[in-house]
Design a protein around this motif. Structure first.
Motif, PDB file in Angstrom:
ATOM      1  N   ALA A  70       0.823  -1.212   0.000  1.00 18.53           N
ATOM      2  CA  ALA A  70       0.000   0.000   0.000  1.00 18.53           C
ATOM      3  C   ALA A  70       0.861   1.267   0.000  1.00 18.53           C
ATOM      4  N   GLY A  71       2.179   1.087   0.052  1.00 16.30           N
ATOM      5  CA  GLY A  71       3.084   2.231  -0.004  1.00 16.30           C
ATOM      6  C   GLY A  71       3.502   2.776   1.352  1.00 16.30           C
ATOM      7  N   LEU A  72       3.128   2.099   2.414  1.00 14.51           N
ATOM      8  CA  LEU A  72       3.517   2.568   3.744  1.00 14.51           C
ATOM      9  C   LEU A  72       4.975   2.208   4.023  1.00 14.51           C
ATOM     10  N   THR A  73       5.662   3.127   4.696  1.00 15.00           N
ATOM     11  CA  THR A  73       7.066   2.937   5.052  1.00 15.00           C
ATOM     12  C   THR A  73       7.249   3.231   6.532  1.00 15.00           C
ATOM     13  N   SER A  74       8.460   3.041   7.004  1.00 20.98           N
ATOM     14  CA  SER A  74       8.759   3.309   8.412  1.00 20.98           C
ATOM     15  C   SER A  74       8.664   4.798   8.743  1.00 20.98           C
ATOM     16  N   ASP A  75       8.603   5.657   7.735  1.00 20.03           N
ATOM     17  CA  ASP A  75       8.452   7.092   7.969  1.00 20.03           C
ATOM     18  C   ASP A  75       7.010   7.493   8.276  1.00 20.03           C
ATOM     19  N   HIS A  76       6.050   6.670   7.895  1.00 21.31           N
ATOM     20  CA  HIS A  76       4.639   7.006   8.100  1.00 21.31           C
ATOM     21  C   HIS A  76       4.227   6.866   9.569  1.00 21.31           C
ATOM     22  N   LYS A  77       3.275   7.686   9.942  1.00 22.37           N
ATOM     23  CA  LYS A  77       2.583   7.541  11.224  1.00 22.37           C
ATOM     24  C   LYS A  77       1.271   6.850  10.870  1.00 22.37           C
ATOM     25  N   VAL A  78       1.166   5.597  11.290  1.00 20.15           N
ATOM     26  CA  VAL A  78       0.061   4.766  10.849  1.00 20.15           C
ATOM     27  C   VAL A  78      -0.944   4.586  11.989  1.00 20.15           C
ATOM     28  N   TYR A  79      -2.164   5.011  11.722  1.00 18.01           N
ATOM     29  CA  TYR A  79      -3.269   4.906  12.673  1.00 18.01           C
ATOM     30  C   TYR A  79      -4.140   3.739  12.226  1.00 18.01           C
ATOM     31  N   PHE A  80      -4.342   2.773  13.118  1.00 18.21           N
ATOM     32  CA  PHE A  80      -5.125   1.585  12.812  1.00 18.21           C
ATOM     33  C   PHE A  80      -6.497   1.690  13.465  1.00 18.21           C
ATOM     34  N   ILE A  81      -7.533   1.317  12.698  1.00 23.72           N
ATOM     35  CA  ILE A  81      -8.900   1.379  13.195  1.00 23.72           C
ATOM     36  C   ILE A  81      -9.634   0.091  12.845  1.00 23.72           C
ATOM     37  N   CYS A  82     -10.495  -0.353  13.760  1.00 20.03           N
ATOM     38  CA  CYS A  82     -11.387  -1.483  13.505  1.00 20.03           C
ATOM     39  C   CYS A  82     -12.756  -1.112  14.065  1.00 20.03           C
ATOM     40  N   ARG A  83     -13.550  -2.062  14.451  1.00 20.50           N
ATOM     41  CA  ARG A  83     -14.891  -1.743  14.967  1.00 20.50           C
ATOM     42  C   ARG A  83     -14.817  -1.083  16.338  1.00 20.50           C
ATOM     43  N   THR A  84     -14.057  -1.697  17.281  1.00 18.15           N
ATOM     44  CA  THR A  84     -14.023  -1.165  18.646  1.00 18.15           C
ATOM     45  C   THR A  84     -12.620  -0.962  19.217  1.00 18.15           C
ATOM     46  N   GLY A  85     -11.594  -1.340  18.491  1.00 17.71           N
ATOM     47  CA  GLY A  85     -10.224  -1.108  18.945  1.00 17.71           C
ATOM     48  C   GLY A  85      -9.418  -2.344  19.274  1.00 17.71           C
ATOM     49  N   GLY A  86     -10.015  -3.517  19.261  1.00 19.98           N
ATOM     50  CA  GLY A  86      -9.285  -4.739  19.592  1.00 19.98           C
ATOM     51  C   GLY A  86      -8.424  -5.265  18.456  1.00 19.98           C
ATOM     52  N   ARG A  87      -9.037  -5.479  17.300  1.00 22.72           N
ATOM     53  CA  ARG A  87      -8.269  -5.976  16.148  1.00 22.72           C
ATOM     54  C   ARG A  87      -7.228  -4.961  15.709  1.00 22.72           C
ATOM     55  N   SER A  88      -7.593  -3.683  15.784  1.00 20.85           N
ATOM     56  CA  SER A  88      -6.635  -2.657  15.346  1.00 20.85           C
ATOM     57  C   SER A  88      -5.424  -2.589  16.273  1.00 20.85           C
ATOM     58  N   MET A  89      -5.610  -2.872  17.552  1.00 25.44           N
ATOM     59  CA  MET A  89      -4.458  -2.922  18.464  1.00 25.44           C
ATOM     60  C   MET A  89      -3.545  -4.079  18.071  1.00 25.44           C
ATOM     61  N   ALA A  90      -4.115  -5.249  17.807  1.00 26.57           N
ATOM     62  CA  ALA A  90      -3.309  -6.403  17.386  1.00 26.57           C
ATOM     63  C   ALA A  90      -2.588  -6.104  16.072  1.00 26.57           C
ATOM     64  N   ALA A  91      -3.275  -5.460  15.146  1.00 26.99           N
ATOM     65  CA  ALA A  91      -2.671  -5.108  13.854  1.00 26.99           C
ATOM     66  C   ALA A  91      -1.542  -4.098  14.042  1.00 26.99           C
ATOM     67  N   ALA A  92      -1.747  -3.119  14.906  1.00 27.58           N
ATOM     68  CA  ALA A  92      -0.710  -2.117  15.168  1.00 27.58           C
ATOM     69  C   ALA A  92       0.522  -2.762  15.795  1.00 27.58           C
ATOM     70  N   GLN A  93       0.307  -3.691  16.703  1.00 27.77           N
ATOM     71  CA  GLN A  93       1.437  -4.388  17.332  1.00 27.77           C
ATOM     72  C   GLN A  93       2.201  -5.215  16.303  1.00 27.77           C
ATOM     73  N   ALA A  94       1.477  -5.872  15.406  1.00 29.18           N
ATOM     74  CA  ALA A  94       2.133  -6.657  14.357  1.00 29.18           C
ATOM     75  C   ALA A  94       2.916  -5.747  13.410  1.00 29.18           C
ATOM     76  N   ALA A  95       2.341  -4.603  13.071  1.00 29.34           N
ATOM     77  CA  ALA A  95       3.024  -3.654  12.190  1.00 29.34           C
ATOM     78  C   ALA A  95       4.284  -3.121  12.859  1.00 29.34           C
ATOM     79  N   GLN A  96       4.193  -2.829  14.130  1.00 31.41           N
ATOM     80  CA  GLN A  96       5.354  -2.342  14.875  1.00 31.41           C
ATOM     81  C   GLN A  96       6.462  -3.398  14.863  1.00 31.41           C
ATOM     82  N   ALA A  97       6.097  -4.653  15.085  1.00 30.35           N
ATOM     83  CA  ALA A  97       7.072  -5.745  15.072  1.00 30.35           C
ATOM     84  C   ALA A  97       7.676  -5.935  13.685  1.00 30.35           C
ATOM     85  N   ALA A  98       6.943  -5.528  12.645  1.00 28.72           N
ATOM     86  CA  ALA A  98       7.411  -5.678  11.257  1.00 28.72           C
ATOM     87  C   ALA A  98       8.218  -4.472  10.775  1.00 28.72           C
ATOM     88  N   GLY A  99       8.488  -3.516  11.671  1.00 26.05           N
ATOM     89  CA  GLY A  99       9.356  -2.406  11.289  1.00 26.05           C
ATOM     90  C   GLY A  99       8.679  -1.068  11.063  1.00 26.05           C
TER      91      GLY A  99
END
Length: 136
Positions: A70-99
């Motif tokens: 999608a063109g995102l890089t380590s320079d981006h500030k990435v805000y993750f959203i889902c229905r209530t905040g649970g899946r997006s927290m897991a996704a944000a943690q995975a993204a953080q672990a991926a660099g």
């Protein structure tokens, strides 16, 4: 540690920071039937990458690769959203672990918790804050 950020703070960041981007990690069914954040006023559009694949709801094994595609890089500030905040927290943690070092979770997500009548979108989250959204 992934910081929870209020929907209004997220909206302000999307409008004021060229490197801020919103990734909606809900399923395609949710995007189609519930709606998506409308970011036109910020000059952007939400990036739609499911964290889980409907209907089995198993984790999207390509999630991290999808972020890069999608063109995102380590320079981006990435805000993750889902229905209530649970899946997006897991996704944000995975993204953080991926660099991706600058990740945030949108607190209460798109719809927030259900109200006393069991309805979502009225007590918390993107929609309840009156932020722009549209049906897909």
């Amino acid at each position: 540690m992934v910081e929870n950020v209020a929907p209004t703070q997220t909206w302000e960041a999307l409008q004021s920071d060229d490197n801020a981007q919103l990734v909606d990690v809900r399923t395609d069914v949710e995007w189609n039937f519930v709606g998506v954040p409308e970011l036109t006023a910020s000059g952007k559009q939400a990036i739609l990458i499911p964290w889980q694949i409907y209907p089995t709801m198993q984790r999207n094994d390509s999630f991290e690769d999808n972020l890069k595609q999608a063109g995102l890089t380590s320079d981006h500030k990435v805000y993750f959203i889902c229905r209530t905040g649970g899946r997006s927290m897991a996704a944000a943690q995975a993204a953080q672990a991926a660099g991706f070092p600058h990740v945030f979770n949108v607190a209460d997500g798109f719809e927030g918790a259900p109200d006393a009548l069991g309805h979502r979108g009225a007590t918390g989250g993107w929609k309840a804050e009156g932020l722009p959204w549209r049906q897909k």
